[in-house]
Every structure is written in structure tokens, then in C-alpha cells.
Scaffold this motif. Structure first.
Motif, PDB file in Angstrom:
ATOM      1  N   MET A 131      47.835 -67.501 134.379  1.00  0.00           N
ATOM      2  CA  MET A 131      48.653 -66.935 135.178  1.00  0.00           C
ATOM      3  C   MET A 131      49.531 -66.050 134.237  1.00  0.00           C
ATOM      4  O   MET A 131      50.180 -66.483 133.200  1.00  0.00           O
TER       5      MET A 131
ATOM      6  N   ASP B 272      46.002 -57.414 140.111  1.00  0.00           N
ATOM      7  CA  ASP B 272      46.018 -58.666 141.265  1.00  0.00           C
ATOM      8  C   ASP B 272      46.287 -59.917 140.818  1.00  0.00           C
ATOM      9  O   ASP B 272      46.549 -60.892 141.316  1.00  0.00           O
ATOM     10  N   ASP B 273      46.139 -60.323 139.452  1.00  0.00           N
ATOM     11  CA  ASP B 273      46.229 -61.628 138.810  1.00  0.00           C
ATOM     12  C   ASP B 273      47.478 -61.983 138.263  1.00  0.00           C
ATOM     13  O   ASP B 273      47.656 -62.760 137.707  1.00  0.00           O
ATOM     14  N   ARG B 274      48.436 -61.020 138.544  1.00  0.00           N
ATOM     15  CA  ARG B 274      49.648 -61.027 137.877  1.00  0.00           C
ATOM     16  C   ARG B 274      51.024 -61.041 139.173  1.00  0.00           C
ATOM     17  O   ARG B 274      50.661 -60.446 140.097  1.00  0.00           O
TER      18      ARG B 274
ATOM     19  N   ARG C  72      53.247 -61.019 144.163  1.00  0.00           N
ATOM     20  CA  ARG C  72      52.161 -60.573 143.995  1.00  0.00           C
ATOM     21  C   ARG C  72      52.112 -58.976 144.051  1.00  0.00           C
ATOM     22  O   ARG C  72      52.971 -58.437 145.067  1.00  0.00           O
TER      23      ARG C  72
END
Length: 268
Positions: free
Chosen positions: A1, A52-54, A150
Motif C-alpha cells: 500500500m 487506484d492502488d494509492r 482513495r
């Protein structure tokens, strides 16, 4: 993450006071200084592709002073909630969030007429929100835009922010109403700044985003005695109303507040 949490600075003095655990974000050459931190956040969101992964967040130079928290606390809190929530709220002034029905009522207390201005702006922006009747809790309200979230949240915020910016710049009503001045901390500031601070309340009202609030805020641990008891009870009543829809709890909240005001127990 991965988290990207930016701390805004205006000059070398504020840059030197930044928390090294945050990423510096330069607002010293703002194209729209009258928007203060709003513009640098909007400009970032318009010029950067969000992954989108942050997680992303933006805080002012006074973040630690207002909240009592540092970057380690923020990063650790977000880390613990990865996969469990979409938005983490690090609001200061939680007593002000709690004793008013929502952030718009709170704004009306300090800036007379702002509730009607906000509702007109909301309607013109095409958003569905009743600034007078909606109920705000610690789970759907925040001050100072102290949000880590997000990309889906920030895209919603960006879209509303663009509409608000355009209203204040191009709309005949907006140019007059949103650029009118109000006094805050002995400074004259445009009303649009207080409107933009309440965009989060609009976005989170429908419950589509999972929110998290640090336990320290939910427990009102910075307060003591009767004040803390009053705040805990107000928040409980509003949260119960929000989840149950039972008007008894909203009425009980209003009656409790009136009773405390009658005894000179004012928190504002």
C-alpha cells in the motif's frame, strides 16, 4: 500500500515548518491565491493521474497544530484501514462538528446567510443535498479538507470543485455571492472558501464511501467532564438517527442542545 499525503506551504517560513513525513506541495505561486489551499489541491487533481492502488491526502501547514497529530499517526492510521475503508477523516474542531446538525448549520452560526448561499451553489452544481435538513456526524463530515482517501473520492471532489470554481468565476450569481466577504479569525475571506470546505459533507452524505474516524476523535478524548459527556451524547443521537431514520433521535439531539444552551453551556 502506498500513501501520498501532501502538506501545502506558502513561503519559505511555512516550508521550513513542514512535517518531513508529508510530501511538500508548493502553493507559493498560486494562480488563484484568493482560493488559498483549495486551488493547489484542485490543480494537483487536474494535472496528475491518480493511481487506484494509492491513498491521497492534502493537509495545511497547521495540520499538527489543529489536530495534535503528526505524519506518523496519519500514515499508521491509513495503513491499518487499507482494504477496510475508502476515506479516513482527520478532522479538527470535532466539537463544532458535533453540536451542530451539520457543517452548513455550523457555517450559518459563524457566517450569517451562508446556508442559503451554499444551498444555491449546491443546486447550481447539480448536486443532490439538503443543507438545512441533512444530518452530519463524525463519519461524514470534516473541517479543513483533512481527508486521506482513495482516488474514487478525490475524483468526486475534483468534479464538484471544478463546478464550484466555475460558479465563482463565471456565473452572475456566483461572482457576487461566492466572492462576497465574511470575517474569520479577524480576517476578511471570500464566502467561497467556506463553501468548498463543505464539499466533503455533500460527497459522503449518501454513504457510498466507507469512512473511518480515529478512535481518539470518536471518544472525544481531548475533552473532559460535562463537555465530553455532552459531545458523546450529541454524536450518539445523530449517528443513531442517521442509521435508523427514527426522528426521535434527531428531536432528542435538538432538545439536548437547547437545554445546554439554556444553562449557558456553549461550545462555539
Amino acid at each position: 500500500m502506498t500513501t501520498e499525503i501532501y502538506q501545502i506551504f506558502y513561503n519559505e517560513e511555512t516550508r521550513g515548518a513542514l512535517d518531513p513525513g508529508f510530501i511538500p506541495l508548493d502553493n507559493s505561486r498560486s494562480e488563484h491565491p484568493d482560493w488559498l489551499e483549495f486551488w493547489v489541491i484542485l490543480n494537483f487533481l487536474q494535472t496528475h493521474e491518480l493511481r487506484d492502488d494509492r491513498w491521497y491526502g492534502f493537509v495545511s501547514p497547521k495540520f499538527s497544530h489543529k489536530t495534535g497529530w503528526d505524519s506518523k499517526f496519519v500514515h499508521d492510521t491509513v495503513q491499518r484501514n487499507d482494504g477496510k475503508s475508502d476515506v479516513v477523516l482527520f478532522s479538527p474542531f470535532i466539537d463544532e462538528l458535533t453540536i451542530y446538525q451539520n457543517t452548513f448549520e455550523q457555517g450559518e452560526w459563524w457566517h450569517r446567510g451562508i446556508l442559503a448561499t451554499c444551498q444555491t451553489a449546491i443546486t447550481k452544481m447539480g448536486a443532490c443535498y439538503d443543507a438545512e435538513k441533512s444530518v452530519g456526524t463524525l463519519y461524514n463530515s470534516v473541517f479543513c479538507n483533512y481527508v486521506v482517501a482513495r482516488p474514487s473520492y478525490w475524483r468526486n471532489w475534483r468534479d464538484l470543485a471544478v463546478r464550484l470554481f466555475d460558479l465563482a468565476k463565471h456565473d452572475v450569481w456566483g461572482v457576487a455571492a461566492l466572492n462576497a466577504s465574511s470575517i474569520h479569525d479577524q480576517k476578511s475571506l471570500p464566502i467561497k472558501l467556506f463553501v468548498q470546505e463543505r464539499l466533503t459533507s455533500i460527497i459522503l452524505a449518501d454513504g457510498r464511501f466507507r469512512t473511518y474516524v480515529p478512535p481518539e476523535n470518536l471518544a472525544f478524548s481531548r475533552y473532559e467532564g460535562a463537555k465530553r459527556e455532552f459531545l458523546v451524547t450529541c454524536e450518539y443521537l445523530k449517528q443513531t438517527y442517521a442509521t435508523s431514520g427514527d426522528p426521535y433521535y434527531l428531536s432528542a439531539f435538538k432538545e439536548l442542545r437547547l437545554a445546554h444552551y439554556a444553562h449557558g453551556f456553549y461550545l462555539g
